[in-house]
Design a protein around this motif. Structure first.
Motif, PDB file in Angstrom:
ATOM      1  N   ALA A  55       0.817  -1.210   0.000  1.00 30.67           N
ATOM      2  CA  ALA A  55       0.000   0.000   0.000  1.00 30.67           C
ATOM      3  C   ALA A  55       0.855   1.266   0.000  1.00 30.67           C
ATOM      4  CB  ALA A  55      -0.939  -0.007   1.199  1.00 30.67           C
TER       5      ALA A  55
ATOM      6  N   THR B 164      -5.200  -5.753  -1.552  1.00 36.83           N
ATOM      7  CA  THR B 164      -4.662  -4.420  -1.290  1.00 36.83           C
ATOM      8  C   THR B 164      -5.043  -3.443  -2.402  1.00 36.83           C
ATOM      9  OG1 THR B 164      -2.815  -5.390  -0.082  1.00 36.83           O
ATOM     10  CG2 THR B 164      -2.519  -3.142  -0.842  1.00 36.83           C
ATOM     11  N   SER B 165      -5.206  -3.948  -3.630  1.00 37.21           N
ATOM     12  CA  SER B 165      -5.495  -3.065  -4.767  1.00 37.21           C
ATOM     13  C   SER B 165      -6.775  -2.254  -4.570  1.00 37.21           C
ATOM     14  CB  SER B 165      -5.586  -3.865  -6.065  1.00 37.21           C
ATOM     15  OG  SER B 165      -6.752  -4.662  -6.098  1.00 37.21           O
ATOM     16  N   ALA B 166      -7.735  -2.818  -3.864  1.00 33.75           N
ATOM     17  CA  ALA B 166      -8.998  -2.103  -3.642  1.00 33.75           C
ATOM     18  C   ALA B 166      -8.825  -0.905  -2.712  1.00 33.75           C
ATOM     19  CB  ALA B 166     -10.043  -3.053  -3.068  1.00 33.75           C
ATOM     20  N   TYR B 167      -7.824  -0.933  -1.872  1.00 30.01           N
ATOM     21  CA  TYR B 167      -7.640   0.107  -0.871  1.00 30.01           C
ATOM     22  C   TYR B 167      -6.478   1.044  -1.187  1.00 30.01           C
ATOM     23  CZ  TYR B 167     -10.943  -2.785   1.510  1.00 30.01           C
ATOM     24  OH  TYR B 167     -12.071  -3.501   1.807  1.00 30.01           O
ATOM     25  N   ALA B 168      -5.459   0.533  -1.879  1.00 26.12           N
ATOM     26  CA  ALA B 168      -4.271   1.336  -2.164  1.00 26.12           C
ATOM     27  C   ALA B 168      -4.142   1.680  -3.640  1.00 26.12           C
ATOM     28  CB  ALA B 168      -3.026   0.590  -1.705  1.00 26.12           C
ATOM     29  N   GLY B 169      -4.926   1.030  -4.480  1.00 19.04           N
ATOM     30  CA  GLY B 169      -4.879   1.295  -5.906  1.00 19.04           C
ATOM     31  C   GLY B 169      -4.150   0.205  -6.670  1.00 19.04           C
ATOM     32  N   PHE B 170      -4.551   0.066  -7.935  1.00 20.85           N
ATOM     33  CA  PHE B 170      -3.950  -0.956  -8.776  1.00 20.85           C
ATOM     34  C   PHE B 170      -2.465  -0.738  -9.032  1.00 20.85           C
ATOM     35  CE2 PHE B 170      -8.434  -1.721  -9.929  1.00 20.85           C
ATOM     36  CZ  PHE B 170      -8.481  -3.069  -9.609  1.00 20.85           C
ATOM     37  N   PRO B 171      -1.995   0.491  -9.269  1.00 18.05           N
ATOM     38  CA  PRO B 171      -0.556   0.640  -9.531  1.00 18.05           C
ATOM     39  C   PRO B 171       0.322   0.117  -8.393  1.00 18.05           C
ATOM     40  CG  PRO B 171      -1.710   2.596 -10.254  1.00 18.05           C
ATOM     41  CD  PRO B 171      -2.707   1.756  -9.503  1.00 18.05           C
ATOM     42  N   ARG B 172      -0.044   0.383  -7.172  1.00 19.40           N
ATOM     43  CA  ARG B 172       0.771  -0.098  -6.051  1.00 19.40           C
ATOM     44  C   ARG B 172       0.695  -1.616  -5.919  1.00 19.40           C
ATOM     45  NH1 ARG B 172       0.839   4.825  -1.726  1.00 19.40           N
ATOM     46  NH2 ARG B 172       1.859   6.209  -3.210  1.00 19.40           N
TER      47      ARG B 172
END
Length: 144
Positions: free
Chosen positions: A77, A109-117
């Motif tokens: 994240a 984690t992608s749902a909360y921190a974003g796909f790029p991360r």
């Protein structure tokens, strides 16, 4: 911080955080971490190891694998944490956390921190697991 036959140091003389870190990450990883901060940041290595692996990892309430999964999610994240993420992927592997579970942690984690991360974390994991020779992941090993 570990004893060597040449020095005759008692391994129990190592501070508790170093003992925990070495049992989880391995002596080579701990030494590599400390060496990466020398000669200017040795005191920072001590602070990190004693805070994280003594004060946090030895607390009751979560197992070492559970704490490691949280660590992987947070590092993913945060982003821009590839060297720390690689170190903790090694710890997760030593603790028996399946690669498929790690990838699922990053997907979540992608749902909360974003796909790029999340994608950057997956790329770091791909490099790590590739070097271990465990890629491609078996179909039955992948979380669906």
């Amino acid at each position: 911080m570990s004893s060597t036959p040449e020095t005759g140091e008692d391994p129990e003389a190592a501070p508790p955080g170093y003992r925990t870190a070495e049992s989880m990450a391995g002596e080579e990883a701990v030494t590599g971490f400390v060496d990466s901060l020398d000669p200017v940041g040795g005191h920072l290595a001590d602070l990190v190891i004693e805070t994280v692996f003594d004060k946090l990892y030895r607390r009751p309430g979560l197992s070492h694998p559970e704490r490691e999964m949280v660590t992987l999610a947070v590092l993913a994240a945060l982003g821009d944490t590839e060297s720390q993420l690689t170190l903790h992927l090694g710890i997760a592997h030593r603790l028996g956390i399946a690669p498929s579970k790690v990838i699922e942690i990053f997907a979540h984690t992608s749902a909360y921190a974003g796909f790029p991360r999340a994608l950057n974390a997956v790329e770091t994991a791909k490099q790590f697991y590739g070097e271990l020779g465990v890629l491609p992941l078996a179909q039955n090993q992948q979380a669906r």
